[in-house]
Write a protein that holds these residues in place. Sequence first.
Motif, mmCIF file in Angstrom:
data_model
loop_
_atom_site.group_PDB
_atom_site.id
_atom_site.type_symbol
_atom_site.label_atom_id
_atom_site.label_comp_id
_atom_site.label_asym_id
_atom_site.label_seq_id
_atom_site.Cartn_x
_atom_site.Cartn_y
_atom_site.Cartn_z
ATOM 1 N N SER A 625 0.866 -1.176 0.000
ATOM 2 C CA SER A 625 0.000 0.000 0.000
ATOM 3 C C SER A 625 0.904 1.227 0.000
ATOM 4 O O SER A 625 1.813 1.346 0.826
ATOM 5 C CB SER A 625 -0.909 0.027 1.228
ATOM 6 O OG SER A 625 -1.840 -1.048 1.181
ATOM 7 N N ILE A 626 0.650 2.144 -0.953
ATOM 8 C CA ILE A 626 1.504 3.312 -1.122
ATOM 9 C C ILE A 626 0.632 4.560 -1.117
ATOM 10 O O ILE A 626 -0.363 4.638 -1.852
ATOM 11 C CB ILE A 626 2.290 3.233 -2.444
ATOM 12 C CG1 ILE A 626 3.167 1.964 -2.462
ATOM 13 C CG2 ILE A 626 3.155 4.469 -2.643
ATOM 14 C CD1 ILE A 626 3.862 1.735 -3.776
ATOM 15 N N ASN A 627 0.993 5.525 -0.280
ATOM 16 C CA ASN A 627 0.261 6.782 -0.188
ATOM 17 C C ASN A 627 1.222 7.947 -0.402
ATOM 18 O O ASN A 627 2.387 7.896 0.012
ATOM 19 C CB ASN A 627 -0.410 6.937 1.182
ATOM 20 C CG ASN A 627 -1.431 5.841 1.444
ATOM 21 O OD1 ASN A 627 -2.104 5.385 0.534
ATOM 22 N ND2 ASN A 627 -1.525 5.413 2.699
ATOM 23 N N SER A 628 0.708 8.988 -1.037
ATOM 24 C CA SER A 628 1.511 10.191 -1.228
ATOM 25 C C SER A 628 0.600 11.407 -1.187
ATOM 26 O O SER A 628 -0.489 11.400 -1.766
ATOM 27 C CB SER A 628 2.257 10.156 -2.569
ATOM 28 O OG SER A 628 2.988 11.350 -2.755
ATOM 29 N N ALA A 629 1.038 12.446 -0.505
ATOM 30 C CA ALA A 629 0.271 13.688 -0.474
ATOM 31 C C ALA A 629 0.433 14.464 -1.774
ATOM 32 O O ALA A 629 -0.494 15.149 -2.222
ATOM 33 C CB ALA A 629 0.715 14.548 0.714
ATOM 34 N N ASN A 630 1.605 14.340 -2.406
ATOM 35 C CA ASN A 630 1.844 15.104 -3.633
ATOM 36 C C ASN A 630 2.989 14.442 -4.391
ATOM 37 O O ASN A 630 4.163 14.607 -4.030
ATOM 38 C CB ASN A 630 2.196 16.555 -3.288
ATOM 39 C CG ASN A 630 2.306 17.427 -4.522
ATOM 40 O OD1 ASN A 630 2.106 16.977 -5.644
ATOM 41 N ND2 ASN A 630 2.644 18.687 -4.311
ATOM 42 N N LYS A 662 1.627 -6.388 -6.429
ATOM 43 C CA LYS A 662 0.305 -5.771 -6.352
ATOM 44 C C LYS A 662 0.411 -4.566 -5.425
ATOM 45 O O LYS A 662 0.876 -4.697 -4.286
ATOM 46 C CB LYS A 662 -0.726 -6.766 -5.816
ATOM 47 C CG LYS A 662 -0.976 -7.954 -6.733
ATOM 48 C CD LYS A 662 -1.986 -8.913 -6.131
ATOM 49 C CE LYS A 662 -2.209 -10.116 -7.042
ATOM 50 N NZ LYS A 662 -3.169 -11.095 -6.435
ATOM 51 N N MET A 663 -0.009 -3.421 -5.924
ATOM 52 C CA MET A 663 0.130 -2.193 -5.154
ATOM 53 C C MET A 663 -1.168 -1.395 -5.174
ATOM 54 O O MET A 663 -1.758 -1.198 -6.238
ATOM 55 C CB MET A 663 1.263 -1.329 -5.743
ATOM 56 C CG MET A 663 2.641 -1.947 -5.577
ATOM 57 S SD MET A 663 3.918 -1.104 -6.557
ATOM 58 C CE MET A 663 3.631 -1.841 -8.164
ATOM 59 N N ARG A 664 -1.592 -1.020 -4.005
ATOM 60 C CA ARG A 664 -2.739 -0.112 -3.872
ATOM 61 C C ARG A 664 -2.179 1.289 -3.688
ATOM 62 O O ARG A 664 -1.407 1.541 -2.747
ATOM 63 C CB ARG A 664 -3.610 -0.515 -2.687
ATOM 64 C CG ARG A 664 -4.362 -1.832 -2.918
ATOM 65 C CD ARG A 664 -4.989 -2.357 -1.661
ATOM 66 N NE ARG A 664 -3.978 -2.649 -0.640
ATOM 67 C CZ ARG A 664 -3.226 -3.740 -0.639
ATOM 68 N NH1 ARG A 664 -3.357 -4.643 -1.614
ATOM 69 N NH2 ARG A 664 -2.338 -3.953 0.319
ATOM 70 N N VAL A 665 -2.564 2.171 -4.580
ATOM 71 C CA VAL A 665 -1.969 3.503 -4.638
ATOM 72 C C VAL A 665 -3.030 4.550 -4.332
ATOM 73 O O VAL A 665 -4.158 4.476 -4.834
ATOM 74 C CB VAL A 665 -1.349 3.767 -6.030
ATOM 75 C CG1 VAL A 665 -0.774 5.168 -6.105
ATOM 76 C CG2 VAL A 665 -0.277 2.729 -6.326
#
Length: 1000
Positions: A625-630, A662-665
């Motif tokens: 799982s990958i999160n990014s604000a910007n 497998k990546m949840r973005v």
Amino acid sequence: MKKFLFVIFALFTLLLLVLAAVPFFFKDEIFNKLDQELAKTVNAQVYYDRDQINLSVFSNFPNLTAGMGDFGIRGNEPFQNDTLVHLGRMQVDLDIWSVIFDDNPSLKGIHLIDGEIYVKVLEDGRANYDIMYDSAQEADTTTTPSAFQLGIDLIEVQNLDFIYDDRSLDYLMILAEMNLEGSGDFTTAVYDLDLSGEGNIVNVNYEGVEYLAAKRITIDSKVNVNLDEMRFGVENASLSLNEFGFGIDGYLAMPEDEIEIDASFLGENNDFRSVLSLVPGIYSESFADLTTSGEMDFSGVVRGVYSEQSFPGFQFNLKIADGMFQYPELPRPVQHVNMDLAVLNESGKLDETSINLSKFSLEFGNQPLIGSFRLENLVDYEMEAKLKGNLDLMEITSIFPLEDMELKGKLAIDIDAAGRYDSLTSEIPRVEAAMNLADGYIKSTAYPAPIADINVKAAASNTSGQMKDFTFDVSSFGFELEQETITGKLLLSDLEALNYDFSIHGAVDLKKMASILPLEEMVLEGRLQADIDANGSYEAIERNRFGELATEGELQVADFYFSDLDYPQGVRIHDARMEFSPQYIQLSSMDGRLGKSPIEASGQLSNYMAYLFGESGQELRADLSINSANFDVNEWMTDTEDAAPDTTSLELIALPADIDFKMRVKADRITYDNLTLEDASGSIHLKDEVLRLEGFQTRTLGGTMAFDGSYNTRDILHPSFDMSLDISSLGIQEAFQSFVTVRAFAPVAQHVTGNFSTRFSFSGLLGQDMMPVLSSLDGKGLVRLAETAIKDSPLIKGITSITNLNETATIRLKPLNISAEIVDGMLNIAPFELQLWDYPARIQGSTGFDGRISYLVSVDVPASKLGSQVNNLVAGAVGTDLSNTSIPLAFNIGGTYSRPEVRLAAADNLETYLTNALKNRLSSEKENVQEQIAAEFKAREDSLKQEISEKARVARDSVEKQAEKLVEESKEKAVEEVKSLLKGFTNRNRTPEKTPPDPE
């Protein structure tokens, strides 16, 4: 008598004046003749600067000397980007009497000064030096064959670089600063060539193996040349590499495709110093001050035939007796160097080569190192090897100069191996080996604290000669840096089962380590804390018996940073924690940045044991799982050299075959080119060289977008993609500015305001810049336009200019649906109805990827709107009441959108068109006329489609050639990297390469 002397003096003066005037009177004639001869004989671009031309009679009388600057030869296709020859200056010597009295000037000498020769051979055998027209073929059928006489007595090379790049053999040779002189009677088939000179060998590389680098070469030889038999012989030829000199006697012949060699070699400078000059670390600026003693004896033979089926036999012998060398200003020497090496191959079969280093010994100060090595052949690798010594690292630093570095420690080596290697019978040499480093110490002046307490204790043992009985045991290793320690161990046993027992514990500061052991052009920082224990076997991994494995522990990363020339944006990890088990690595948390983009990640990496240690084809699997604000994609794009400043482009990315990720973005904002995506989320699945996007949703350009698709690089020369879009309420103007496909297939969008929605699926190829290849696109879907307006469209202006309609330049459209499909790079619009200025209209047609359009527009226009002259014509045919009379106008639109060609269907002008239309209306043939117009339009459109389809095929072929070119350029890049060594090899100023002028 005085008169006689006066006459003689006058005649001599006149002769000098004539000779001095010859260059000025004949200059243009000579070089016009030269240009004519070059055009007849050379199939390439030859350029030189006539302003840098000079002629002289006296400097080399009785020859006329012609000099020219910035001379070069650049090839034609496929070598149009390769310069075969570029010279700062070239000088030719011509027989002056042949210039004055003969039609055929005779060339006597050539001097090549300050430049580069680049010989390139492609994999298919084509070579850039093959630039002479065949004797049976004329360059220009209107000119006569060349009659230029080649009688060169002298060829001289000064300060020239030579590059030989043969892709067919996977061979690269780069020579620098070559100074050579060759003389002989080149007009005969058999002659002696006196050749002497010197230069630098920058690199010699064959099949990826570097055989020579950074060596000085000199040669002095007389070569007997027999062109009839293609035989080249030498006797007492002298050749040297650095200070290692040897003589050569023998010949090389190429009567057919085979190469015959019979050559013997014998050392000339029989001292130890000459051998030392071949060692890169020793042969430096201080070599001249090196104190040496000892004797050397070198000899060798190469005899036989080289072909695709055979290899010549060879034998080389090198002996060193009681060698010694000592660096200036250092107290300790390397002494008592003794070596006896023999390399033998009598059969010409490389597998039967034997190597016998029967004696090898030296002393570092008073510390002896003794060894030997014997290899019977390259078939079953029967061998015997011994090496034994006890070294004091501090004493070694008193022998070899180490700048800004201090070493300490005791190193003991004892190796004894004998036997054969055979993987089929699981045999390996028997071995007893031990290596111990105690109290190691490394300190650099760049950092105040040392790496201390370096201790390594390792042993290898196998008494039976079987793989299953082999053991490699690093019972302990570790070091300390400012109160932080690393300790560990490693045990490998049974090379068939590959049992392992591994552990590492402690912490290390990477920035401190990099300060002590500098990493060139790389920045590395951060702190690693490791506590990992693992044991198991490869056999268990291979059979997926993970229960037999024991792996546990964790790795913590803090304040990590990495950047280098390839990744100048840098990767930073503020904090990360990984936990290990036999089945997976759990990434509990990761907080970092990729360049300027913040990233948070968590997930699991599995099957890593099989991927790292198993057979090829094992997949590395991940669920992240990958999160990014910007996230700023533009930062990771590659700058193009020929683009305008501050512009970027993508490069094709090849996807791995053995990755299943497998990546949840999720990202609050993604910046890609000039597009900003808000609230983006979805899944990415990378498997089998295909990247799939699943369930992606985002807000952009004032609307929402959902899409699924894939990116496929299984065929790297034909990378492909497919995409299914579901767009709602997207701004038409914004879409035109942001999407290349909209600009190509719907150029009218630049004059349309409002929003649109669509469900559209399309697929095609990607170029090497990661952009869609428009000529390859196929797709279909429905486009829904909301209430929109068209303003200042050249299509509308074209219609109003023909009809004289006094209507506004802006058309407001009610919501409508348009069905469209793309086939072979051509957008086809199915017929749809709309209102143009409140007039019923019908539009159909197509737009090609190259910008050409073909549309049929039918509009029912009230007759009263068409002007008084048209009204009179209509009134005369249907009566005076025009209020309920409409005229069906049909327009064929071709050309391009920016420069449309608008014509009335089936007529040259409006009056003729209306006359025919009214006649047909009165005779009730309206439907037949409409069918005829539609049929004629379809015929024109089919013709355009066929033309576009052929153009699309050519464009796709061009894209494939570009892909092949880039694959070739990857090889070019490797060559350029080695060629770049020339720039730093010397400090001399080079004449810049000049671009040849365009042909008139």
